[in-house]
Scaffold this active site. Sequence first.
Site, short mmCIF file in Angstrom:
data_model
loop_
_atom_site.label_atom_id
_atom_site.label_comp_id
_atom_site.label_asym_id
_atom_site.label_seq_id
_atom_site.Cartn_x
_atom_site.Cartn_y
_atom_site.Cartn_z
N THR A 28 26.97 16.58 29.68
CA THR A 28 28.05 15.98 28.90
C THR A 28 28.64 17.02 27.94
O THR A 28 27.91 17.87 27.44
CB THR A 28 27.47 14.79 28.08
OG1 THR A 28 26.99 13.81 29.01
CG2 THR A 28 28.52 14.14 27.19
N SER A 30 32.39 19.39 26.57
CA SER A 30 33.60 20.05 27.06
C SER A 30 33.30 21.04 28.19
O SER A 30 34.07 21.15 29.15
CB SER A 30 34.33 20.74 25.91
OG SER A 30 33.48 21.66 25.27
N THR A 31 32.17 21.74 28.10
CA THR A 31 31.83 22.71 29.17
C THR A 31 31.45 21.94 30.44
O THR A 31 31.87 22.32 31.55
CB THR A 31 30.67 23.63 28.73
OG1 THR A 31 30.88 24.01 27.36
CG2 THR A 31 30.61 24.88 29.59
N ASP A 81 24.47 21.69 32.59
CA ASP A 81 24.92 21.14 31.31
C ASP A 81 25.17 22.27 30.31
O ASP A 81 24.66 23.38 30.48
CB ASP A 81 23.83 20.18 30.77
CG ASP A 81 24.35 19.27 29.67
OD1 ASP A 81 25.53 19.34 29.31
OD2 ASP A 81 23.54 18.45 29.18
N GLY A 82 25.91 21.95 29.28
CA GLY A 82 26.17 22.90 28.20
C GLY A 82 25.05 22.85 27.16
O GLY A 82 24.02 22.21 27.36
N LYS A 94 20.68 20.63 21.77
CA LYS A 94 21.71 19.86 22.45
C LYS A 94 21.90 18.53 21.71
O LYS A 94 21.08 18.13 20.92
CB LYS A 94 21.31 19.58 23.90
CG LYS A 94 21.28 20.86 24.75
CD LYS A 94 20.99 20.59 26.22
CE LYS A 94 21.75 19.45 26.81
NZ LYS A 94 23.22 19.53 26.63
N GLU A 103 20.59 13.16 28.61
CA GLU A 103 20.56 14.55 29.11
C GLU A 103 19.12 14.98 29.37
O GLU A 103 18.81 15.58 30.39
CB GLU A 103 21.22 15.48 28.09
CG GLU A 103 22.73 15.27 27.98
CD GLU A 103 23.39 16.05 26.86
OE1 GLU A 103 24.61 16.21 26.93
OE2 GLU A 103 22.72 16.50 25.93
N LYS A 121 27.20 30.56 21.79
CA LYS A 121 26.06 29.64 21.68
C LYS A 121 24.72 30.38 21.69
O LYS A 121 23.67 29.79 21.44
CB LYS A 121 26.08 28.63 22.83
CG LYS A 121 27.39 27.87 23.02
CD LYS A 121 27.64 26.90 21.92
CE LYS A 121 28.90 26.10 22.04
NZ LYS A 121 28.95 25.13 23.11
C1 5RP Z 1 26.23 16.81 24.45
C2 5RP Z 1 25.66 18.19 24.51
C3 5RP Z 1 26.58 19.30 24.90
O1 5RP Z 1 26.04 19.95 26.00
C4 5RP Z 1 26.73 20.25 23.75
O2 5RP Z 1 27.15 19.52 22.61
C5 5RP Z 1 27.73 21.35 24.06
O3 5RP Z 1 29.02 20.81 24.14
P1 5RP Z 1 30.29 21.67 24.51
O4 5RP Z 1 30.15 22.05 25.94
O5 5RP Z 1 31.43 20.72 24.24
O6 5RP Z 1 30.31 22.87 23.59
O7 5RP Z 1 24.51 18.42 24.27
O8 5RP Z 1 25.31 15.89 23.93
#
Ligand code: 5RP
Length: 223
Positions: A28, A30-31, A81-82, A94, A103, A121
Amino acid sequence: MTQDEMKQAVARAAIDYVVNGEIIGVGTGSTANFFIDELGRIKDRIKGAVASSEATAERLRGHGIPVFDLNDVESLAVYIDGADEITLQGAMIKGGGAALTREKIVASVARQFICIADGSKLVKLLGGFPLPVEVIPMAQSAVARSLKALGGEPRLRVKDGKAVVTDNGCNIIDVHGLQIADPVELEAQINNIVGVVTVGLFARRGANIGLLGTADGVKKMTF
Ligand code: 5RP
């Protein structure tokens, strides 16, 4: 290269880890959203996906990708996932998108965790990003006191004047001011506080591979 271009580059690179004919675990944020858009282009190669949030499920369906209930899936080849922060050892914070519990659940059944993130990051020490903790609403104050005793400054996550409610009907406490020297130990300690659903430390089961977007292209880290 902008941050979004870096996210897009790692999302594209992650397609190499998608296993043909399999169900993919999808994160979940933006990435992850960039990744879902890339997955949409090759959707005929996969059986479907398990989503880590309602938002992700909706985006996957929007691309015509079948979304499976995790209860109907025994294991996943990959979870992609990001992260809000990742160390050189593959431990992560996260939960910036409030989806940490699902997640962690989806990641737990995957053979490989591929973390995709822009280079900002990568950190030496976790804790610069406030540590998200999902809590049962009635335990919020009690959990906050325990988190304070661990040396952090807990703050209830609020949006538009209201406490954020997760897909699981719970709240999020963000713990500021931590310097997390031993993420495996702190993950266990916070998980043990009564009323905590999940802590956003992914250390005991961290990433297997990190794909980081930098000005010089996508850098791969293997943990
Ligand atoms: C969501 C997360 C996302 O992976 C984390 O917040 C990174 O988000 P983004 O890709 O928008 O920087 O853990 O619960």
